[in-house]
Design an enzyme around this catalytic site. Structure first.
Site, PDB file in Angstrom:
ATOM      1  N   ASP A 217       1.306  -1.551   0.224  1.00  0.00           N
ATOM      2  CA  ASP A 217      -0.182  -0.410   0.131  1.00  0.00           C
ATOM      3  C   ASP A 217       1.009   1.345  -0.365  1.00  0.00           C
ATOM      4  O   ASP A 217       0.426   2.172  -0.852  1.00  0.00           O
ATOM      5  CB  ASP A 217      -0.917   0.210   1.189  1.00  0.00           C
TER       6      ASP A 217
ATOM      7  N   TYR B 111      -4.470   5.733   9.095  1.00  0.00           N
ATOM      8  CA  TYR B 111      -3.802   6.213  10.583  1.00  0.00           C
ATOM      9  C   TYR B 111      -5.331   6.851  11.320  1.00  0.00           C
ATOM     10  O   TYR B 111      -5.267   6.695  12.293  1.00  0.00           O
ATOM     11  CB  TYR B 111      -3.364   7.298   9.714  1.00  0.00           C
TER      12      TYR B 111
ATOM     13  N   LEU C 257      -7.911   5.112  11.453  1.00  0.00           N
ATOM     14  CA  LEU C 257      -8.642   4.068  12.403  1.00  0.00           C
ATOM     15  C   LEU C 257      -7.869   3.871  13.662  1.00  0.00           C
ATOM     16  O   LEU C 257      -8.414   3.538  14.789  1.00  0.00           O
ATOM     17  CB  LEU C 257      -8.509   2.841  11.203  1.00  0.00           C
TER      18      LEU C 257
END
Length: 283
Positions: A64, A178, A180
């Site tokens: 990612d 981030y 979350l």
């Protein structure tokens, strides 16, 4: 499809073996191939900064983070991206590297759909600077320590001021990142919104807020003893001082993801997040 850009993470593909295999496969199928400056010479393909042809698709080898680091460039140039996962998370990557040959053939056959993901843009007033991100823009205390006080405005309306480590303004895509970790909600990527998430706020009333996707969010530093910084997906960092403002809103370009099969956000949540914490649960 006539041309492709191959981008690889050299930490995950140190000898560029997988990238070379992909380049050879694309050339075998009659595709013109280029790469970004960092790897073009090693792959013996034209530099993307000076390539003589239009790029129809980008194959991004990595995790990612690799997609996030190249998202501003690919979105601005309207280049669809197919992520081939070499990492651990793989939330944004479409396929496993073991399916690379099958994926390339499917792309060549135009057997795919395009999913557009909102990006977010930050305009910093001092210094004058523009940042773009797929997951989030954040304003944080400097690495020297000490909390900052940040005022958050939605348009011209003051939401509140927070003594905190920072404030995150995230896209739905960034809701699994981030934001979350900082206590923000999970949001379906089809929802048109932005998330405002305080990070380690020194107050009992600080809660994440979901606002419409066409909102303009302004973060203003009221107090920063040791300075602060604005970040874009943690790949770009701009130091800012007390009194600085950053205006955050939807970016003019969305990132286009190549989808080889229908995307199921909730299946991803179950497989990518739940399975790591509770490996015995059924997939």
């Amino acid at each position: 499809m006539r041309s492709a850009c191959v981008i690889t993470n050299q930490y995950k593909d140190p000898e560029l073996c997988i990238a070379r295999e992909l380049v050879a496969l694309l050339k075998q199928m009659g595709m013109q191939v280029c790469s970004i400056e960092a790897t073009a010479q090693a792959l013996q393909v034209p530099d993307m900064q000076a390539h003589p042809f239009d790029v129809d698709v980008a194959f991004v080898l990595g995790g990612d983070g690799t997609i996030l680091s190249t998202a501003p460039m690919l979105a601005a140039d309207n280049i669809p991206v197919l992520g081939l996962n070499l990492g651990n998370m793989g939330f944004l990557s479409e396929v496993s590297i073991t399916d690379m040959q099958k994926a390339v053939k499917q792309v060549m056959a135009h057997a795919f759909s395009i999913e557009r993901r909102m990006m977010v843009q930050a305009q910093i007033d001092h210094p004058n600077h523009t940042l773009n991100a797929l997951n989030e823009i954040g304003m944080f205390r400097s690495q020297q320590g000490g909390i900052v006080e940040i005022s958050v405005l939605l348009g011209d309306v003051l939401i509140g001021s927070y003594e905190c480590d920072g404030i995150i303004v995230a896209t739905p895509t960034g809701s699994t990142a981030y934001s979350l970790s900082a206590g923000g909600p999970l949001v379906d990527p089809d929802v048109d919104c932005l998330l405002i998430t305080p990070v380690c706020a020194h107050t009992l009333y600080a809660r994440p807020i979901v606002v419409p996707g066409n909102s303009v969010v302004t973060l203003s530093i009221q107090r920063a003893r040791n300075g602060a910084q604005v970040t874009a997906d943690d790949f770009q960092r701009v130091p800012v001082e007390q009194g600085s403002c950053v205006r955050i809103q939807r970016a003019p370009h969305a990132l286009q993801f190549v989808r080889l099969q229908p995307s199921d956000f909730y299946q991803q949540l179950r497989c990518k997040l739940t399975q790591w914490s509770c490996p015995n649960l059924p997939k």
